[in-house]
Every structure is written in C-alpha cells, then in structure tokens.
Design a protein around this motif. Structure first.
Motif, mmCIF file in Angstrom:
data_model
loop_
_atom_site.group_PDB
_atom_site.id
_atom_site.type_symbol
_atom_site.label_atom_id
_atom_site.label_comp_id
_atom_site.label_asym_id
_atom_site.label_seq_id
_atom_site.Cartn_x
_atom_site.Cartn_y
_atom_site.Cartn_z
ATOM 1 N N ILE A 368 1.624 3.264 -3.363
ATOM 2 C CA ILE A 368 2.257 3.319 -4.690
ATOM 3 C C ILE A 368 1.637 4.510 -5.425
ATOM 4 C CG2 ILE A 368 2.863 0.865 -4.959
ATOM 5 C CD1 ILE A 368 0.237 0.501 -6.507
ATOM 6 N N PRO A 369 2.331 5.057 -6.443
ATOM 7 C CA PRO A 369 1.749 6.212 -7.147
ATOM 8 C C PRO A 369 0.668 5.793 -8.142
ATOM 9 C CG PRO A 369 3.955 5.740 -7.982
ATOM 10 C CD PRO A 369 3.708 4.775 -6.871
ATOM 11 N N PHE A 370 -0.243 6.699 -8.441
ATOM 12 C CA PHE A 370 -1.206 6.456 -9.519
ATOM 13 C C PHE A 370 -0.449 6.161 -10.812
ATOM 14 C CE2 PHE A 370 -4.255 8.762 -6.772
ATOM 15 C CZ PHE A 370 -5.319 7.869 -6.856
ATOM 16 N N GLY A 371 -0.950 5.217 -11.557
ATOM 17 C CA GLY A 371 -0.331 4.871 -12.842
ATOM 18 C C GLY A 371 0.719 3.792 -12.751
ATOM 19 N N ASP A 372 1.044 3.329 -11.543
ATOM 20 C CA ASP A 372 2.122 2.358 -11.352
ATOM 21 C C ASP A 372 1.578 0.929 -11.507
ATOM 22 O OD1 ASP A 372 4.262 0.800 -10.608
ATOM 23 O OD2 ASP A 372 4.464 1.660 -8.582
ATOM 24 N N ALA A 373 1.554 0.444 -12.743
ATOM 25 C CA ALA A 373 0.986 -0.881 -13.018
ATOM 26 C C ALA A 373 1.796 -1.985 -12.351
ATOM 27 C CB ALA A 373 0.912 -1.121 -14.523
ATOM 28 N N GLU A 374 3.116 -1.905 -12.418
ATOM 29 C CA GLU A 374 3.936 -2.964 -11.814
ATOM 30 C C GLU A 374 3.790 -2.964 -10.298
ATOM 31 O OE1 GLU A 374 5.272 -5.431 -13.480
ATOM 32 O OE2 GLU A 374 4.480 -4.460 -15.273
ATOM 33 N N GLY A 375 3.673 -1.771 -9.722
ATOM 34 C CA GLY A 375 3.447 -1.678 -8.282
ATOM 35 C C GLY A 375 2.119 -2.300 -7.889
ATOM 36 N N ALA A 376 1.100 -2.075 -8.724
ATOM 37 C CA ALA A 376 -0.221 -2.648 -8.450
ATOM 38 C C ALA A 376 -0.160 -4.175 -8.508
ATOM 39 C CB ALA A 376 -1.242 -2.111 -9.454
ATOM 40 N N ILE A 377 0.559 -4.693 -9.482
ATOM 41 C CA ILE A 377 0.701 -6.150 -9.595
ATOM 42 C C ILE A 377 1.430 -6.701 -8.358
ATOM 43 C CG2 ILE A 377 1.932 -7.952 -10.903
ATOM 44 C CD1 ILE A 377 1.166 -6.292 -13.460
ATOM 45 N N ARG A 378 2.454 -5.987 -7.902
ATOM 46 C CA ARG A 378 3.168 -6.436 -6.693
ATOM 47 C C ARG A 378 2.227 -6.464 -5.476
ATOM 48 N NH1 ARG A 378 7.320 -3.190 -8.652
ATOM 49 N NH2 ARG A 378 6.851 -1.547 -7.161
ATOM 50 N N LEU A 379 1.356 -5.450 -5.381
ATOM 51 C CA LEU A 379 0.398 -5.436 -4.260
ATOM 52 C C LEU A 379 -0.538 -6.643 -4.320
ATOM 53 C CD1 LEU A 379 -0.788 -1.733 -3.730
ATOM 54 C CD2 LEU A 379 0.708 -3.109 -2.288
ATOM 55 N N VAL A 383 -1.257 -10.484 -1.787
ATOM 56 C CA VAL A 383 -2.455 -11.213 -1.343
ATOM 57 C C VAL A 383 -2.167 -12.711 -1.317
ATOM 58 C CG1 VAL A 383 -4.876 -11.741 -1.842
ATOM 59 C CG2 VAL A 383 -3.999 -9.428 -2.270
ATOM 60 N N GLY A 384 -1.555 -13.191 -2.385
ATOM 61 C CA GLY A 384 -1.264 -14.623 -2.469
ATOM 62 C C GLY A 384 -0.304 -15.087 -1.395
ATOM 63 N N LYS A 385 0.589 -14.179 -0.981
ATOM 64 C CA LYS A 385 1.569 -14.537 0.049
ATOM 65 C C LYS A 385 0.959 -14.487 1.447
ATOM 66 C CE LYS A 385 5.284 -12.405 -2.671
ATOM 67 N NZ LYS A 385 6.052 -11.142 -2.779
ATOM 68 N N GLY A 386 -0.217 -13.848 1.547
ATOM 69 C CA GLY A 386 -0.858 -13.761 2.865
ATOM 70 C C GLY A 386 -0.174 -12.792 3.802
ATOM 71 N N THR A 387 0.550 -11.821 3.263
ATOM 72 C CA THR A 387 1.196 -10.824 4.126
ATOM 73 C C THR A 387 0.151 -9.870 4.695
ATOM 74 O OG1 THR A 387 1.506 -9.276 2.308
ATOM 75 C CG2 THR A 387 3.273 -10.884 2.692
ATOM 76 N N ALA A 388 0.565 -9.088 5.674
ATOM 77 C CA ALA A 388 -0.374 -8.144 6.294
ATOM 78 C C ALA A 388 -0.902 -7.165 5.249
ATOM 79 C CB ALA A 388 0.320 -7.405 7.439
ATOM 80 N N LEU A 389 -0.016 -6.657 4.396
ATOM 81 C CA LEU A 389 -0.464 -5.715 3.367
ATOM 82 C C LEU A 389 -1.398 -6.416 2.375
ATOM 83 C CD1 LEU A 389 -0.424 -2.929 2.085
ATOM 84 C CD2 LEU A 389 1.729 -3.520 0.947
ATOM 85 N N GLY A 390 -1.058 -7.650 2.018
ATOM 86 C CA GLY A 390 -1.909 -8.405 1.108
ATOM 87 C C GLY A 390 -3.295 -8.621 1.682
ATOM 88 N N ARG A 391 -3.344 -8.888 2.957
ATOM 89 C CA ARG A 391 -4.660 -9.101 3.587
ATOM 90 C C ARG A 391 -5.463 -7.803 3.622
ATOM 91 N NH1 ARG A 391 -5.274 -14.220 7.091
ATOM 92 N NH2 ARG A 391 -3.501 -15.445 6.387
ATOM 93 N N LEU A 392 -4.784 -6.681 3.766
ATOM 94 C CA LEU A 392 -5.492 -5.394 3.691
ATOM 95 C C LEU A 392 -6.069 -5.178 2.296
ATOM 96 C CD1 LEU A 392 -3.401 -2.712 5.637
ATOM 97 C CD2 LEU A 392 -5.752 -3.453 6.079
ATOM 98 N N VAL A 393 -5.264 -5.482 1.272
ATOM 99 C CA VAL A 393 -5.739 -5.320 -0.110
ATOM 100 C C VAL A 393 -6.975 -6.203 -0.339
ATOM 101 C CG1 VAL A 393 -5.174 -5.749 -2.541
ATOM 102 C CG2 VAL A 393 -3.495 -4.645 -1.042
ATOM 103 N N ALA A 394 -6.949 -7.407 0.206
ATOM 104 C CA ALA A 394 -8.052 -8.349 -0.001
ATOM 105 C C ALA A 394 -9.249 -8.062 0.896
ATOM 106 C CB ALA A 394 -7.558 -9.779 0.240
#
Lengths: 577, 77
Positions: A368-379, A383-394
């Motif tokens: 996501i681009p720098f400054g993208d607050a909504e994108g950050a919230i989606r990321l 985590v809560g969904k346990g997706t592969a990307l969420g697990r990377l973030v966590a």
C-alpha cells in the motif's frame, strides 16, 4: 511467604512452591529473567514446550508505593530469539501481589491445540477449558470473563494474534475500567502464551490483602518522600498528566529524530496534526478523558481515553510510540485513523510498535502507499482473518520485509525500532544495538539526556559519551523494571536525589534491612548479566549488537547524519559483565 | 530588523494565545532567552530549547531567519 505457581500445560497440573535459589527477594524483570535464564534451554524453540512464560509483579507492586503496578512477562522471544521481558500497567500485577503470588510460570504445551482459562484466586490456580473463546479478540474475551466472574477481576489475555502464535503478539492486561488496553507488547510474549494454550488468566484478588512492609512506619515515610519527588518534578506532575506521552512528538520532530516514512527522514511535515497538543485538544473537545491512571496508585496519569466525534469510546491514549508507528512512520496524519488502529492492535493482541513499523515496511514494499490510512486498517483486519498476508503483518517488520524483498528494515535482533532515529539520537542507537531485548527504547532511554535535558545533556549527534550513558541507563532500567515501578519515575530520579533515595528507602523498609543505591545498581547488573549469558548461550555474539547497515550509510535529514558510534565501542557497553 | 520564528509547545503556547508559533522582530545579537522574555515567557518555564533544530543555550545569539523551538519539561516514551 510468597508463592510461585507452576502451571504445567502438558499435563494440566498446578504446583505451588516457595521461591528458591536466592529468588525470594526478586520481582518483575529480575525474577522473570532469573527464572527464564535458569530454567529454559537457551537453544530451544520459543514456541516449544521447553520454553516458559513467567508472569511476575514487581517487588513493590501491591504496596502503597506510587506508580508501582507494573506486570512483567518474560520468556524466550519468538520475535528476537533472545531472552525477553516485557512489562505493562493495568490492574493484574496488583491483584497477583495482593494474593501473595510472586510469579505464575506457564510450562509445557498442550498436545491437542486446545484453549484454556486459568482462574487465580486466594485458593490457588484452576485450569478450565476455554475453547469457546477461540478466535475472539481481547475485548470480547475479557467481556465474557467480567460477565462470569464479576467486574472486579483482572484479566491477562491474548487476541487472535496470540492464538496464531504470531511473533508480534502481545499479552493484554485490563485497566481500571476493565478494558484490555495495557499490553506487554514487545517480543511476542502473546505468541508464547498462545503456544501454552492459555487464552486468558482471570485474577480474582478478593480475599487477598496488600503486601505488608517489614518496617511499615519507615515504608510510609519513604513513600511520602518518593511521592513528593514525583509531584515536584514538572514532567511527572504537569506535562505527562496534561499532554500524555505524545507530548514527545513535537520535541522529537524538532530535534530531527522523528522517524518518518520507514526511517527515510527525521522530520514529518504533518507532526502537528498528530501531536500531543492536538491530541489533548481533540480529547478535551469531544469529552474524552485527560490524565487517566492505568492502575490504582498511579500519580502520573499519562494515559487518556480517546473518543470519536460522537463522544463514544474508541481506545486508550493512544501513546506516543503508537501514534508515531501508525502515524509519521507510515506517513499518516489522521489521529482518528491512528486511534482505530490502536484499538485494532489491542483487540487482535499486537505490539503497536512492531505493528506500525511493519505497516511502514509494507508501504516501503509497495503493498500500500505511504499515507494510506484505510489501506493500513485493511492490512490489520487481515490479521484477524488469519490470511497469509495477515500472518505476515503479525510476524513483524523483519519477516514481512524479507518476504517482500525490502532492504531498509529498521530492526535489531528482529525487533523493530521505536520512535527515535538512532542517527539523530546516537545514545538511543547504542541501546537499540546492545540491549538484551533487541531494539528497545525503554531498555536505556538515552533520549532523556540526548534530547530532553533530563539527567544532564549529551550531544545527540555525536558518538562521544553515548556508550557510558547507555550502559548506566540500561543498568538502572533493569533495576526499575524489577521494582514494579513505572519507568516514568526515572524522569524524577534522574533530576532529584530525593526520588532515588525514596526508592532505596522504600526497598529498605520493605525488606527490613539496609538498602542503598549500590544495591539497586547491583540488582540491575545481575539481571543484565543473566540475560546476556542466556543470549550468548542461545548463539548471540557481538556481531548481533549492531544496527542495520543503512544507518551507517544513509544520511538522515535534516541534520544529514549517520550513526557513528564505532563497533568496538558498542562492544564495551557490557564490560562490567 | 531581523526576524525569527518562535515555535512554542505544550504549556508554553499559552504565552502566544494558544498559537503554535509567532514571528517576532529582534535586535541584532539578541539571545534566545531575551526573545522568550519579550514574549513574557519566564526562564523557569522552558526546559528544552532548539535553534534551527539543534539544541541551544539560553544565551545563544540569534540571526535573521532563525527558527526557535521552546518546550517545557517533556518526556514519555
């Protein structure tokens, strides 16, 4: 006599024992590190049965000592591979101390992946099945405990991130309002708790009583001296209550040490929008709470309660580090969005520093681009969904950065740096590089002398004097982390001899024997020595006590400086060991 | 006359009617402390001073275009 409960999660048994091996006078970090260093095989996997999660109130916790409600949680860290102690405010530490509990040690690991609740009362520790809590965030988890056990209990819990055994998972502690807002954030202690299959520990202190000092009258006198020092210092009596920890944003930005857009600049052009001053005005206008105590007996009250435009509760604080990590480090200037992310982190059970820094690395990676607050919230929601990307973030900044081929990853020993760029505050760089915990500002807060003119001054842009400064601070901090006192008392201690005298006199009256500043220093040194030995046996060497190379090569604006403390100087930090 | 910008933070903003910064004229060689006194800010209210983002002493003389940052005792972390 204090008791240590050994909770074996392999065979679901509990054993009460008296402290042994010179541990009877220890508490907080000194005890967690002594037990982990003494009992956990340094080479073990942090999520294996051999690791132990030690939960310990501080030495003075539960007494009338002001600001003494810290809870230490220690283990071998899945984030750093080092020994780890992470501490938090909230009400649980006092509850444990009032029950006469010196520590709870979670050992073993359930074979079948089930979840459990521990119920701690004056009768001992009960292990109950808690599979119904699976997949819940911290807010829902603790709400169910209050429904069942009443509003007066304290909860120590993990969210989804802890259940996933994610390396950035925190251990949450409920505050005075019963919200899971205080966290042992750093180093993935929530993942270790998750590996033990413990979702929540409910502490019911009814029937308990305040720990009595050996010399009650002397203790009372010492408490007054210490409390007076805290009330006299302008930082602990005025700025922190009024503006909270985020009063730092403007001063660190003014000093050019405010890491911006993944440590690519030292000043954020929109700092004012996320500053402590702005936060104060927003909370005051909306009817939130300024000067909020995270536990009874806190006189500093640096916490606050953040509400939305309708006056509805969103989250606590947020704190300086959190606002920076999800704000300037991500190029985000929206306090409301940052507050939503703080709430999400607390609910999911994530370290806000590691998580914000990971989002910044995700932005550097182009997810996501720098400054993208909504994108950050989606990321974060991933985590809560346990997706592969969420697990990377966590999993933290180092893992996500490596997965996406990012070269600028601001970590030491796998742990993300907090809200001070080590190029413009070289003393904190020494602490980041050499701390037994990975990059950790609290381990030796050289910002005090580098920027804040507390406890003297040391030029932040030069290497001279930084090693000596960091060494002294790391020793003192290890002792404060053992005492159960909030580290913020150090601002008064650094400036006012009465504050340090007050601490020693409280400990003397508590133990019923002479206790000097030298004893306090020895406690800090002994703790650091035990931690260093563990890390060394776990395979850590001087080459690990370094900042990432880009800090030596990329000049930081506005001062155009690189980190310049020589490696051989870094290797002298622990020359007392 | 040379001019400087004074950025005030936290409780010091009350000396500028709540404004985050004020631009003021100075005489040549005027110090940081003299400039803050001119705004009615007592010396004992300031703990951390910057001139152009570098730590500054109270007696540092100022030049045209300088940026002052003045803070009371600040901490946290």
């Amino acid at each position: 006599m204090a008791v240590i409960y050994r909770v074996n999660m392999s065979d679901l048994t509990v054993r009460a024992e008296e402290p042994g091996d010179g541990h009877s006078e220890l508490g907080g970090r000194a005890l967690t590190s002594a037990l982990v260093a003494g009992e956990v095989p340094p080479g073990c996997h942090p999520l294996a049965a051999e690791n132990k999660l030690v939960i310990a109130p501080g030495i003075l916790t539960g007494t009338a000592a002001p600001c003494s409600g810290r809870l230490s949680v220690g283990a071998k860290s899945p984030l750093t591979g080092t020994i780890k102690e992470s501490n938090s405010g909230g009400t649980a530490a006092q509850a444990l101390a009032n029950l006469g509990i010196q520590a709870i040690v979670l050992e073993g690991r359930p074979a079948d992946g089930r979840l459990f609740r521990l119920v701690v009362t004056s009768d001992g520790v009960q292990i109950e099945p808690a599979d119904d809590l699976k997949g819940l965030g911290n807010y829902d988890t603790v709400a169910r405990q209050f429904e069942r056990f009443g509003q007066k209990v304290s909860c120590i819990s993990i969210g989804q991130a802890g259940e996933f055994r994610a390396a950035a998972a925190s251990v949450a502690v409920t505050d005075i309002e019963g919200r899971p807002t205080r966290h042992c954030g750093r180093g993935g202690m929530g993942a270790v708790m998750g590996s033990k299959g413990v979702k929540v520990i409910v502490v019911d202190a009814s029937g308990g009583r305040r720990p009595a000092a050996t010399d009650p009258q002397a203790f009372k006198t010492a408490v007054k001296k210490f409390a007076d020092a805290l009330m006299k210092h302008p930082l602990t009596s005025q700025t922190l209550p009024k503006y909270g920890t985020n009063a730092l944003a403007n001063v660190i930005n003014e000093a050019g040490a405010y890491p911006t857009r993944n440590f690519s600049a030292g000043q954020f052009e929109r700092t004012e929008a996320i500053s402590g001053e702005k936060q104060h005005d927003v909370i005051a206008e909306r009817g939130g709470v300024i000067a909020h105590a995270c536990h009874r007996g806190c006189t500093i009250r640096c916490s606050r309660i953040y509400v939305d435009e309708k006056g509805q509760y969103v989250t606590k604080g947020p704190e300086y580090e959190t606002i920076w990590a999800h704000g300037a480090d991500c190029g985000i200037d929206d306090l409301d969005a940052i507050a939503r992310m703080d709430r999400l982190d607390d609910d999911l059970g994530l370290d806000t520093i590691e998580t914000g820094a990971t989002l910044a690395v995700a932005m550097e990676a182009g997810i996501i681009p720098f400054g993208d607050a909504e994108g950050a919230i989606r990321l974060l929601e991933e985590v809560g969904k346990g997706t592969a990307l969420g697990r990377l973030v966590a999993s933290g900044a180092a893992v996500l950065g490596k997965a996406y081929g990012v070269a600028r990853i601001p970590t030491v020993k796998g742990q993300a740096m907090p809200a001070y760029d080590p190029r413009a505050a070289q003393g904190i760089g020494v602490t980041y590089a050499t701390s037994t915990m990975g990059a950790d500002h609290t381990a030796g807060y050289a910002i005090a002398q580098n920027i804040l003119s507390v406890g003297g001054t040391v030029d932040p842009l030069k290497p001279e004097g930084q090693v000596e400064l960091s060494r002294a601070l790391q020793i003192a901090t290890a002792a404060i982390d053992a005492s159960g006192l909030c580290l913020f008392v150090a601002f008064a201690v650094l400036d006012d001899q009465n504050a340090m005298d007050g601490i020693c006199e409280m400990l003397a009256a508590h133990y019923g024997r002479a206790y000097t500043a030298d004893d306090f220093t020895q406690l800090g040194k002994a703790t650091l020595i035990a931690e260093r030995r563990f890390n060394s046996a776990a395979g850590f060497a001087p080459a690990d006590d370094r900042l990432p190379d880009f800090f030596k090569k990329e000049k930081l604006s506005p001062h155009n400086v690189t980190f310049s403390v020589p490696d051989e100087e870094l290797d002298k930090v622990f020359d007392f060991a | 006359m040379p001019r400087v910008t004074v950025h005030l933070y936290a409780s010091l903003r009350s000396y500028a009617g709540g404004a985050p910064s004020v631009e003021v004229e100075i005489r040549p060689g005027q110090t940081v402390e003299e400039t803050l006194h001119a705004l009615g800010i007592p010396s004992d209210q300031t703990r951390i001073l910057f001139v152009n983002n570098r730590a500054a002493a109270t007696n540092q003389p100022l030049q045209d275009g300088d940026r002052i940052g003045a803070f009371p005792a600040i901490g946290g972390g």
